[in-house]
Scaffold this motif. Structure first.
Motif, PDB file in Angstrom:
ATOM      1  N   SER A   1     -21.434   1.331 -28.475  1.00  0.00           N
ATOM      2  CA  SER A   1     -21.542  -0.165 -28.844  1.00  0.00           C
ATOM      3  C   SER A   1     -20.438  -0.955 -27.657  1.00  0.00           C
ATOM      4  CB  SER A   1     -21.549  -0.415 -30.196  1.00  0.00           C
ATOM      5  OG  SER A   1     -20.053   0.007 -30.760  1.00  0.00           O
ATOM      6  N   ASP A   2     -19.467  -0.359 -27.728  1.00  0.00           N
ATOM      7  CA  ASP A   2     -18.074  -1.044 -26.680  1.00  0.00           C
ATOM      8  C   ASP A   2     -18.855  -1.270 -25.278  1.00  0.00           C
ATOM      9  OD1 ASP A   2     -16.431  -1.326 -28.984  1.00  0.00           O
ATOM     10  OD2 ASP A   2     -15.999   0.816 -28.384  1.00  0.00           O
ATOM     11  N   VAL A   3     -19.604   0.172 -24.989  1.00  0.00           N
ATOM     12  CA  VAL A   3     -19.955  -0.046 -23.487  1.00  0.00           C
ATOM     13  C   VAL A   3     -21.176  -1.069 -23.505  1.00  0.00           C
ATOM     14  CG1 VAL A   3     -21.138   1.383 -21.980  1.00  0.00           C
ATOM     15  CG2 VAL A   3     -19.095   2.328 -23.124  1.00  0.00           C
ATOM     16  N   LYS A   4     -22.130  -1.008 -24.370  1.00  0.00           N
ATOM     17  CA  LYS A   4     -23.132  -1.943 -24.354  1.00  0.00           C
ATOM     18  C   LYS A   4     -22.830  -3.290 -24.360  1.00  0.00           C
ATOM     19  CE  LYS A   4     -26.020   1.585 -26.696  1.00  0.00           C
ATOM     20  NZ  LYS A   4     -26.760   1.997 -27.894  1.00  0.00           N
ATOM     21  N   SER A   5     -21.915  -3.765 -25.057  1.00  0.00           N
ATOM     22  CA  SER A   5     -21.424  -5.267 -25.109  1.00  0.00           C
ATOM     23  C   SER A   5     -20.766  -5.469 -23.989  1.00  0.00           C
ATOM     24  CB  SER A   5     -20.335  -5.330 -26.294  1.00  0.00           C
ATOM     25  OG  SER A   5     -20.759  -5.085 -27.345  1.00  0.00           O
TER      26      SER A   5
ATOM     27  N   VAL B   1     -11.141   2.249 -17.843  1.00  0.00           N
ATOM     28  CA  VAL B   1     -12.357   2.275 -17.011  1.00  0.00           C
ATOM     29  C   VAL B   1     -12.926   3.680 -17.169  1.00  0.00           C
ATOM     30  CG1 VAL B   1     -13.307   2.486 -14.866  1.00  0.00           C
ATOM     31  CG2 VAL B   1     -11.911   0.484 -15.510  1.00  0.00           C
ATOM     32  N   GLN B   2     -12.096   4.782 -17.043  1.00  0.00           N
ATOM     33  CA  GLN B   2     -12.479   6.171 -16.999  1.00  0.00           C
ATOM     34  C   GLN B   2     -13.056   6.540 -18.103  1.00  0.00           C
ATOM     35  OE1 GLN B   2      -9.821   4.752 -15.345  1.00  0.00           O
ATOM     36  NE2 GLN B   2      -8.843   6.430 -14.098  1.00  0.00           N
ATOM     37  N   ALA B   3     -12.472   5.813 -19.270  1.00  0.00           N
ATOM     38  CA  ALA B   3     -12.825   6.191 -20.893  1.00  0.00           C
ATOM     39  C   ALA B   3     -14.229   5.678 -21.030  1.00  0.00           C
ATOM     40  CB  ALA B   3     -11.749   5.695 -21.681  1.00  0.00           C
ATOM     41  N   HIS B   4     -14.541   4.489 -20.552  1.00  0.00           N
ATOM     42  CA  HIS B   4     -15.769   3.815 -20.612  1.00  0.00           C
ATOM     43  C   HIS B   4     -17.012   4.879 -19.784  1.00  0.00           C
ATOM     44  CE1 HIS B   4     -15.659  -0.425 -22.328  1.00  0.00           C
ATOM     45  NE2 HIS B   4     -14.270   0.024 -22.701  1.00  0.00           N
ATOM     46  N   GLU B   5     -16.415   5.068 -18.695  1.00  0.00           N
ATOM     47  CA  GLU B   5     -17.482   6.081 -18.116  1.00  0.00           C
ATOM     48  C   GLU B   5     -17.849   7.187 -18.727  1.00  0.00           C
ATOM     49  OE1 GLU B   5     -16.175   4.337 -13.575  1.00  0.00           O
ATOM     50  OE2 GLU B   5     -15.266   6.037 -14.254  1.00  0.00           O
ATOM     51  N   ALA B   6     -16.729   7.871 -19.406  1.00  0.00           N
ATOM     52  CA  ALA B   6     -17.053   9.039 -20.072  1.00  0.00           C
ATOM     53  C   ALA B   6     -17.879   8.900 -21.230  1.00  0.00           C
ATOM     54  CB  ALA B   6     -15.543   9.866 -20.577  1.00  0.00           C
ATOM     55  N   VAL B   7     -17.840   7.753 -22.108  1.00  0.00           N
ATOM     56  CA  VAL B   7     -18.668   7.458 -22.918  1.00  0.00           C
ATOM     57  C   VAL B   7     -19.957   7.413 -22.482  1.00  0.00           C
ATOM     58  CG1 VAL B   7     -19.290   5.808 -24.650  1.00  0.00           C
ATOM     59  CG2 VAL B   7     -17.064   6.563 -24.618  1.00  0.00           C
ATOM     60  N   GLU B   8     -20.075   6.579 -21.249  1.00  0.00           N
ATOM     61  CA  GLU B   8     -21.398   6.300 -20.547  1.00  0.00           C
ATOM     62  C   GLU B   8     -22.188   7.785 -20.088  1.00  0.00           C
ATOM     63  OE1 GLU B   8     -21.519   2.158 -18.522  1.00  0.00           O
ATOM     64  OE2 GLU B   8     -19.759   3.349 -17.794  1.00  0.00           O
ATOM     65  N   ALA B   9     -21.390   8.590 -19.751  1.00  0.00           N
ATOM     66  CA  ALA B   9     -21.947  10.161 -19.454  1.00  0.00           C
ATOM     67  C   ALA B   9     -22.529  10.640 -20.452  1.00  0.00           C
ATOM     68  CB  ALA B   9     -20.777  10.908 -18.459  1.00  0.00           C
ATOM     69  N   GLY B  10     -22.113  10.533 -21.835  1.00  0.00           N
ATOM     70  CA  GLY B  10     -22.747  11.134 -23.006  1.00  0.00           C
ATOM     71  C   GLY B  10     -22.384  12.400 -23.049  1.00  0.00           C
ATOM     72  N   ALA B  11     -23.293  13.380 -23.982  1.00  0.00           N
ATOM     73  CA  ALA B  11     -23.076  14.695 -24.167  1.00  0.00           C
ATOM     74  C   ALA B  11     -21.554  15.113 -24.469  1.00  0.00           C
ATOM     75  CB  ALA B  11     -23.622  15.441 -22.961  1.00  0.00           C
ATOM     76  N   ARG B  12     -21.115  14.472 -25.311  1.00  0.00           N
ATOM     77  CA  ARG B  12     -19.475  14.822 -25.703  1.00  0.00           C
ATOM     78  C   ARG B  12     -19.634  15.503 -27.026  1.00  0.00           C
ATOM     79  NH1 ARG B  12     -20.004   9.610 -26.150  1.00  0.00           N
ATOM     80  NH2 ARG B  12     -18.996   9.467 -28.368  1.00  0.00           N
ATOM     81  N   LYS B  13     -18.624  16.166 -27.487  1.00  0.00           N
ATOM     82  CA  LYS B  13     -18.180  17.099 -28.564  1.00  0.00           C
ATOM     83  C   LYS B  13     -17.175  16.527 -29.321  1.00  0.00           C
ATOM     84  CE  LYS B  13     -20.179  21.202 -26.406  1.00  0.00           C
ATOM     85  NZ  LYS B  13     -19.923  22.854 -26.298  1.00  0.00           N
ATOM     86  N   GLY B  14     -17.010  15.205 -29.099  1.00  0.00           N
ATOM     87  CA  GLY B  14     -15.802  14.537 -29.928  1.00  0.00           C
ATOM     88  C   GLY B  14     -15.307  13.184 -29.380  1.00  0.00           C
TER      89      GLY B  14
END
Length: 329
Positions: free
Chosen positions: A43-47, A308-321
């Protein structure tokens, strides 16, 4: 204080930047929290990108993120002075407010800083606000689940993984759907049965996994994609708790099957929980933690300067945590 801010919508690398800002002072009924970690959610990324119809942020300057954990550093008028030094976690940090948790400090109403037990880490607590409360409300807002069968669609996702654990702790039998890569993760959360969400005969597999009977409740991450299947496998007077529908935002409902089962569709937006709903969710979440029934893994921790890198990691998806920001580095 240091903070990550944006004043226009767009890609993280284009709009997020570090800023030095005055550390705010708490007003009446507020607390100042020195943040240890900030949780980054979709939701932070979408906002930050801008939701449909948005051309600019809702405020001239935004500090993103709603989740976080830290220590109360000072309190405003009317707040018990004994709260200074208290370990807390944050909910709705940036909901309808310009300044969220991607900073060294945040000021907010004291109720939004929840006391945290000494044996719960800040890393764990930084994901309670959105994924933790969403999962807890989804599982328990339909009342007692002991002896029921719950279907958790997307049981390997951040919310789904927590929901599986909570449902098992609450005494339910759990059927989870995941992609092939997430099967072991859902099993490790305690799911009794894990099924491939892409299976062409998924409805038949779900019913077979419950001895031919429809399921009592469904925790749904992709409402628009799955509603026809959900209508097929839910029991009469069952409940579908939907917290997401990213792939199909304008779903077509199979009204007759839902009507003739008198299905309750519970649309969940964690920011808008009532006081009673939030209190129940917090109580359940804390009880599960006290009983060592809940694990909230962290995938990556970034420095505040690496938001910035944290947002990009969320956008990449497929996370395990969870993806976290270390607010003090």
């Amino acid at each position: 204080m240091r903070a990550i801010t944006y004043s226009s919508l767009g890609e993280a690398k284009d709009v997020l930047s570090m800023a030095e800002m005055p550390t705010p002072s708490p007003a009446k009924g507020e607390v100042l929290v020195r943040l240890a970690y900030s949780g980054v959610n979709p939701s932070d990324v979408k906002s930050r990108r801008g939701r449909p119809g948005m051309t600019r942020p809702p405020y001239d300057r935004v500090i993103p993120h709603s989740d976080g954990a830290g220590i109360i550093e000072s309190v405003g008028e009317g707040v018990d002075a004994d709260r200074v030094g208290q370990r807390v976690w944050i909910w709705n940090g940036q909901w309808q407010r310009p300044f969220g948790t991607a900073a060294t400090h945040i000021v907010l109403p004291q109720d939004q800083a929840v006391a945290l037990a000494d044996d719960v880490t800040f890393e764990t607590a930084a994901s309670f606000g959105i994924p933790g409360l969403t999962a807890t409300h989804a599982v328990f807002n339909g009342a007692d689940i002991k002896g029921q069968t719950l279907l958790v669609q997307g049981g390997a996702g951040t919310v789904g993984y927590i929901a599986v654990q909570l449902a098992k702790w609450g005494g339910a039998r759990v059927i989870a759907t995941t992609g092939a890569a997430g099967a072991e993760r859902a099993k490790s959360a305690g799911a009794d049965v894990v099924l491939d969400y892409a299976a062409p005969d998924l409805a038949a597999q779900i019913l077979a996994a419950n001895d031919g009977r429809p399921v009592d409740q469904i925790i749904e991450v992709e409402f628009g994609v799955n509603i026809a299947l959900d209508a097929e496998v839910i029991k009469p007077n069952g409940r579908i708790a939907a917290y997401g529908s990213a792939k199909v935002m304008d779903p077509t409902l199979p009204f007759l099957p839902l009507l003739f089962k008198a299905v309750t569709i519970d649309i969940i937006l964690v920011y808008l929980l009532t006081d009673a709903q939030r209190s129940l969710a917090i109580e359940k979440l804390h009880d599960a933690l006290r009983q060592n029934a809940l694990d909230c893994p962290v995938e990556t921790i970034f420095a505040l300067s690496e938001t910035v890198q944290a947002h990009e990691a969320v956008e990449a998806g497929a996370r395990k945590g969870a993806i976290l920001i270390d607010c003090q580095t």
